[in-house]
Write a protein that holds these residues in place. Structure first.
Motif, PDB file in Angstrom:
ATOM      1  N   ARG A  35       0.837  -1.205   0.000  1.00 22.58           N
ATOM      2  CA  ARG A  35       0.000   0.000   0.000  1.00 22.58           C
ATOM      3  C   ARG A  35       0.869   1.251   0.000  1.00 22.58           C
ATOM      4  O   ARG A  35       0.575   2.221  -0.723  1.00 22.58           O
ATOM      5  CB  ARG A  35      -0.907  -0.014   1.224  1.00 22.58           C
ATOM      6  CG  ARG A  35      -1.876   1.154   1.289  1.00 22.58           C
ATOM      7  CD  ARG A  35      -3.064   0.950   0.357  1.00 22.58           C
ATOM      8  NE  ARG A  35      -3.985   2.063   0.473  1.00 22.58           N
ATOM      9  CZ  ARG A  35      -3.964   3.126  -0.342  1.00 22.58           C
ATOM     10  NH1 ARG A  35      -3.070   3.201  -1.321  1.00 22.58           N
ATOM     11  NH2 ARG A  35      -4.829   4.094  -0.179  1.00 22.58           N
TER      12      ARG A  35
ATOM     13  N   ALA B 244      -5.179   8.305   2.072  1.00 20.49           N
ATOM     14  CA  ALA B 244      -5.372   7.534   3.307  1.00 20.49           C
ATOM     15  C   ALA B 244      -5.804   8.494   4.394  1.00 20.49           C
ATOM     16  O   ALA B 244      -5.449   9.684   4.372  1.00 20.49           O
ATOM     17  CB  ALA B 244      -4.093   6.812   3.720  1.00 20.49           C
TER      18      ALA B 244
ATOM     19  N   GLU C 234      -5.621   5.463   9.381  1.00 17.51           N
ATOM     20  CA  GLU C 234      -5.216   4.413   8.454  1.00 17.51           C
ATOM     21  C   GLU C 234      -3.733   4.527   8.121  1.00 17.51           C
ATOM     22  O   GLU C 234      -3.013   3.514   8.093  1.00 17.51           O
ATOM     23  CB  GLU C 234      -6.035   4.500   7.161  1.00 17.51           C
ATOM     24  CG  GLU C 234      -5.644   3.468   6.117  1.00 17.51           C
ATOM     25  CD  GLU C 234      -6.276   3.734   4.761  1.00 17.51           C
ATOM     26  OE1 GLU C 234      -6.062   2.919   3.852  1.00 17.51           O
ATOM     27  OE2 GLU C 234      -6.957   4.771   4.614  1.00 17.51           O
TER      28      GLU C 234
END
Length: 284
Positions: free
Chosen positions: A177, A247, A251
């Motif tokens: 990510r 994000a 998170e």
């Protein structure tokens, strides 16, 4: 060799923070100082190919708070000179302080735009950048300026990363990510995270001859400061990550913590992205 270079003969200035995605926080300055040690072996390899000798004159464009000033000074002393150029006044002050603390004779640091320094043409035996082309939105202009500053027969050299390929094994979703987030934010101002592979082409198009290129990668063991470089860079860009909605705050912090925990495992294999060492000579 010749008279002191002196300050740039132009009043052109630019806002470094407007184009430098990683910002100018204290944490980023500390990272840049640490990076000078981390990248020293690769820089030594590149400078070994430059053929610098005592009495030569060299310039380090985008030197940040340290750059390769001491590596250059060691090669051109006695009798040579080194000029450090950076657009951020805070970095200029830090680099000047570093040179003074280390007693680096013949080193001067100036504030200027690497794309248009205002320094005299044909003034340097070596024009050098390290992780500068990757950070500016107009690397072609920087390379053109590098060529202009080099004396006929002088060398232009760069050490630039190519961030597409790196290895983390076993893979982890948090790191994957972060890898997705990084290029989106980093390229926001036009910077090219894959500039390393393009540097030889830019050099040739700028008129340099005898352009050569090498690449180097390293595997970083647990505890090495470059092991978390991707996470450190993305953490520096946290405000932009949140601003772009890539994000949320919670998170982001969870991703960062999970990724760092994975990299803290000594069994996780971490290999750096490649650094491209590129050099070419200005035709006499």
């Amino acid at each position: 060799m010749g008279e002191p270079i002196g300050p740039p003969d132009t009043e052109t200035r630019w806002d470094a923070n407007a184009v430098y995605t990683l910002g100018s926080s204290e944490a980023e300055r500390v990272r840049l100082l640490r990076q000078a040690d981390e990248l020293a072996p690769a820089s030594q390899m590149l400078l070994d190919r430059a053929g610098l000798r005592p009495g030569h004159v060299a310039v380090d464009l985008g030197c940040g708070p340290r750059g390769v000033l001491e590596l250059l000074a060691a090669r051109v002393s006695p009798g040579g000179r080194v000029v450090g150029i950076d657009a951020d006044p805070a970095h200029v002050a830090m680099a000047a302080g570093f040179a003074a603390e280390r007693g680096l004779d013949g080193v001067e640091v100036m504030a200027a735009d690497a794309r248009c320094t205002g320094l005299p043409s044909g003034s340097f035996d070596l024009v050098h950048t390290r992780t500068l082309l990757v950070n500016v939105p107009e690397p072609v202009r920087v390379v053109a300026e590098m060529v202009r500053l080099a004396r006929p027969g002088g060398l232009v050299a760069s050490l630039e990363p190519d961030c597409e390929y790196e290895l983390c094994h076993p893979p982890h979703p948090a790191i994957s990510r972060m890898r997705e987030i990084f290029p989106v934010v980093f390229a926001r101002n036009g910077a090219d995270p894959q500039i390393g592979r393009r540097a030889p082409e830019l050099f040739r198009r700028a008129g340099l001859a005898d352009v050569e290129v090498e690449a180097t990668v390293r595997v970083f063991p647990k505890g090495h400061s470059r092991r978390t470089i991707l996470l450190d860079l993305v953490r520096s860009m946290r405000p932009q990550v949140l601003e772009l909605g890539l994000a949320g705050g919670a998170e982001f912090d969870e991703l960062d913590a999970a990724a760092r925990a994975h990299l803290d495992d000594p069994h996780t294999v971490v290999m750096s992205h490649p650094f491209f060492l590129t050099w070419g000579r200005k035709p006499a």
